[in-house]
Design a protein around this motif. Structure first.
Motif, PDB file in Angstrom:
ATOM      1  N   PHE A  11       2.463   0.266 -16.375  1.00 34.61           N
ATOM      2  CA  PHE A  11       3.452   0.557 -15.338  1.00 34.61           C
ATOM      3  C   PHE A  11       4.031  -0.779 -14.882  1.00 34.61           C
ATOM      4  CE2 PHE A  11       0.427   4.109 -14.710  1.00 34.61           C
ATOM      5  CZ  PHE A  11       1.300   5.186 -14.736  1.00 34.61           C
ATOM      6  N   PHE A  12       5.315  -0.798 -14.541  1.00 37.72           N
ATOM      7  CA  PHE A  12       5.882  -2.016 -13.983  1.00 37.72           C
ATOM      8  C   PHE A  12       7.048  -1.677 -13.066  1.00 37.72           C
ATOM      9  CE2 PHE A  12       8.361  -1.381 -17.816  1.00 37.72           C
ATOM     10  CZ  PHE A  12       9.649  -1.755 -17.471  1.00 37.72           C
ATOM     11  N   THR A  13       7.280  -2.592 -12.142  1.00 34.65           N
ATOM     12  CA  THR A  13       8.443  -2.520 -11.279  1.00 34.65           C
ATOM     13  C   THR A  13       9.419  -3.581 -11.769  1.00 34.65           C
ATOM     14  OG1 THR A  13       7.075  -1.828  -9.414  1.00 34.65           O
ATOM     15  CG2 THR A  13       9.276  -2.674  -8.901  1.00 34.65           C
ATOM     16  N   SER A  14      10.625  -3.158 -12.067  1.00 37.97           N
ATOM     17  CA  SER A  14      11.643  -4.076 -12.575  1.00 37.97           C
ATOM     18  C   SER A  14      12.074  -5.062 -11.493  1.00 37.97           C
ATOM     19  CB  SER A  14      12.873  -3.296 -13.033  1.00 37.97           C
ATOM     20  OG  SER A  14      12.560  -2.500 -14.141  1.00 37.97           O
ATOM     21  N   PRO A  15      12.549  -6.214 -11.910  1.00 36.30           N
ATOM     22  CA  PRO A  15      13.070  -7.168 -10.932  1.00 36.30           C
ATOM     23  C   PRO A  15      14.355  -6.648 -10.293  1.00 36.30           C
ATOM     24  CG  PRO A  15      13.363  -7.998 -13.173  1.00 36.30           C
ATOM     25  CD  PRO A  15      12.614  -6.712 -13.278  1.00 36.30           C
ATOM     26  N   ALA A  16      14.601  -7.120  -9.098  1.00 37.27           N
ATOM     27  CA  ALA A  16      15.829  -6.766  -8.388  1.00 37.27           C
ATOM     28  C   ALA A  16      16.324  -8.008  -7.641  1.00 37.27           C
ATOM     29  CB  ALA A  16      15.586  -5.621  -7.420  1.00 37.27           C
ATOM     30  N   PHE A  17      17.603  -8.035  -7.400  1.00 36.60           N
ATOM     31  CA  PHE A  17      18.207  -9.151  -6.678  1.00 36.60           C
ATOM     32  C   PHE A  17      17.780  -9.094  -5.211  1.00 36.60           C
ATOM     33  CE2 PHE A  17      22.006 -11.584  -5.131  1.00 36.60           C
ATOM     34  CZ  PHE A  17      21.726 -12.748  -5.835  1.00 36.60           C
ATOM     35  N   HIS A  18      17.731 -10.254  -4.572  1.00 39.31           N
ATOM     36  CA  HIS A  18      17.223 -10.318  -3.190  1.00 39.31           C
ATOM     37  C   HIS A  18      17.989  -9.420  -2.225  1.00 39.31           C
ATOM     38  CE1 HIS A  18      20.302 -12.874  -1.253  1.00 39.31           C
ATOM     39  NE2 HIS A  18      20.458 -13.378  -2.468  1.00 39.31           N
ATOM     40  N   THR A  19      19.273  -9.183  -2.462  1.00 36.68           N
ATOM     41  CA  THR A  19      20.025  -8.307  -1.558  1.00 36.68           C
ATOM     42  C   THR A  19      19.526  -6.864  -1.633  1.00 36.68           C
ATOM     43  OG1 THR A  19      21.743  -8.000  -3.237  1.00 36.68           O
ATOM     44  CG2 THR A  19      22.119  -9.720  -1.581  1.00 36.68           C
ATOM     45  N   TYR A  20      18.928  -6.508  -2.750  1.00 32.27           N
ATOM     46  CA  TYR A  20      18.322  -5.176  -2.906  1.00 32.27           C
ATOM     47  C   TYR A  20      16.945  -5.164  -2.245  1.00 32.27           C
ATOM     48  CZ  TYR A  20      16.556  -0.914  -5.067  1.00 32.27           C
ATOM     49  OH  TYR A  20      16.025   0.337  -5.272  1.00 32.27           O
ATOM     50  N   THR A  21      16.086  -6.110  -2.602  1.00 29.58           N
ATOM     51  CA  THR A  21      14.712  -6.099  -2.092  1.00 29.58           C
ATOM     52  C   THR A  21      14.665  -6.267  -0.573  1.00 29.58           C
ATOM     53  OG1 THR A  21      14.404  -8.475  -2.506  1.00 29.58           O
ATOM     54  CG2 THR A  21      13.753  -6.953  -4.258  1.00 29.58           C
ATOM     55  N   GLU A  22      15.603  -7.029  -0.030  1.00 23.68           N
ATOM     56  CA  GLU A  22      15.646  -7.234   1.425  1.00 23.68           C
ATOM     57  C   GLU A  22      15.998  -5.954   2.183  1.00 23.68           C
ATOM     58  OE1 GLU A  22      18.502 -10.380   1.694  1.00 23.68           O
ATOM     59  OE2 GLU A  22      17.049 -11.908   1.060  1.00 23.68           O
ATOM     60  N   ASN A  23      16.590  -4.997   1.493  1.00 24.21           N
ATOM     61  CA  ASN A  23      17.007  -3.754   2.144  1.00 24.21           C
ATOM     62  C   ASN A  23      16.140  -2.549   1.776  1.00 24.21           C
ATOM     63  OD1 ASN A  23      19.558  -4.270   3.767  1.00 24.21           O
ATOM     64  ND2 ASN A  23      19.970  -5.360   1.864  1.00 24.21           N
ATOM     65  N   LEU A  24      15.058  -2.793   1.065  1.00 20.46           N
ATOM     66  CA  LEU A  24      14.150  -1.693   0.754  1.00 20.46           C
ATOM     67  C   LEU A  24      13.443  -1.223   2.018  1.00 20.46           C
ATOM     68  CD1 LEU A  24      12.531  -2.976  -2.564  1.00 20.46           C
ATOM     69  CD2 LEU A  24      14.066  -1.015  -2.302  1.00 20.46           C
ATOM     70  N   ASP A  25      13.128   0.041   2.048  1.00 21.10           N
ATOM     71  CA  ASP A  25      12.371   0.597   3.160  1.00 21.10           C
ATOM     72  C   ASP A  25      10.923   0.123   3.010  1.00 21.10           C
ATOM     73  OD1 ASP A  25      10.482   3.068   4.051  1.00 21.10           O
ATOM     74  OD2 ASP A  25      12.262   2.965   5.324  1.00 21.10           O
ATOM     75  N   ASP A  26      10.440  -0.653   3.967  1.00 18.19           N
ATOM     76  CA  ASP A  26       9.099  -1.251   3.874  1.00 18.19           C
ATOM     77  C   ASP A  26       8.000  -0.211   3.713  1.00 18.19           C
ATOM     78  OD1 ASP A  26      10.081  -3.841   4.065  1.00 18.19           O
ATOM     79  OD2 ASP A  26       9.883  -3.893   6.256  1.00 18.19           O
ATOM     80  N   GLN A  27       8.104   0.876   4.455  1.00 21.13           N
ATOM     81  CA  GLN A  27       7.076   1.919   4.399  1.00 21.13           C
ATOM     82  C   GLN A  27       7.063   2.599   3.024  1.00 21.13           C
ATOM     83  OE1 GLN A  27       7.530   5.182   7.150  1.00 21.13           O
ATOM     84  NE2 GLN A  27       5.398   5.785   6.954  1.00 21.13           N
ATOM     85  N   GLN A  28       8.227   2.918   2.506  1.00 20.84           N
ATOM     86  CA  GLN A  28       8.303   3.564   1.197  1.00 20.84           C
ATOM     87  C   GLN A  28       7.770   2.632   0.111  1.00 20.84           C
ATOM     88  OE1 GLN A  28      11.918   5.741   0.308  1.00 20.84           O
ATOM     89  NE2 GLN A  28      11.793   5.115  -1.825  1.00 20.84           N
TER      90      GLN A  28
END
Length: 111
Positions: A36-53
């Motif tokens: 299993f892996f989580t793909s990389p994402a640009f910082h503008t995406y990761t900064e806006n992820l829902d922390d709880q999710q």
């Protein structure tokens, strides 16, 4: 995109986990290893992820991989090897970024 991927409705969570666990059990019974892996994402995406999710997702995959010897997990979400030239948009790699990720996964699979 991160906001669009945030789900407030958690009704499918348990069903999805059950599906993944069934897949893992099938793979184990048939001597198949799962990466299993989580793909990389640009910082503008990761900064806006829902922390709880994100926390629930990471906790869940860690539990699955810790409980199943045929599973491993790699988190490339904020991998510093990826930079702005590797992304088509905030949550998709372009051709060179995909090649870079493929090379990383290839190294993991062959070690």
């Amino acid at each position: 995109a991160a906001k669009r991927h945030t789900k407030s409705d958690k009704s499918y969570y348990n069903k999805n986990i059950e599906i993944v666990k069934n897949f893992v059990e099938y793979a184990h019974a048939n001597n198949i290893e799962i990466l299993f892996f989580t793909s990389p994402a640009f910082h503008t995406y990761t900064e806006n992820l829902d922390d709880q999710q994100l926390e629930i997702t990471l906790k869940t995959i860690k539990e699955i991989t810790n409980q199943n010897e045929n599973c491993s997990y790699y988190n490339f979400l904020e991998d510093s090897d990826f930079n702005s030239t590797d992304f088509r948009d905030a949550d998709h790699l372009n051709q060179s970024g995909a090649r870079k990720l493929s090379n990383k996964l290839n190294l993991i699979l062959h070690n």
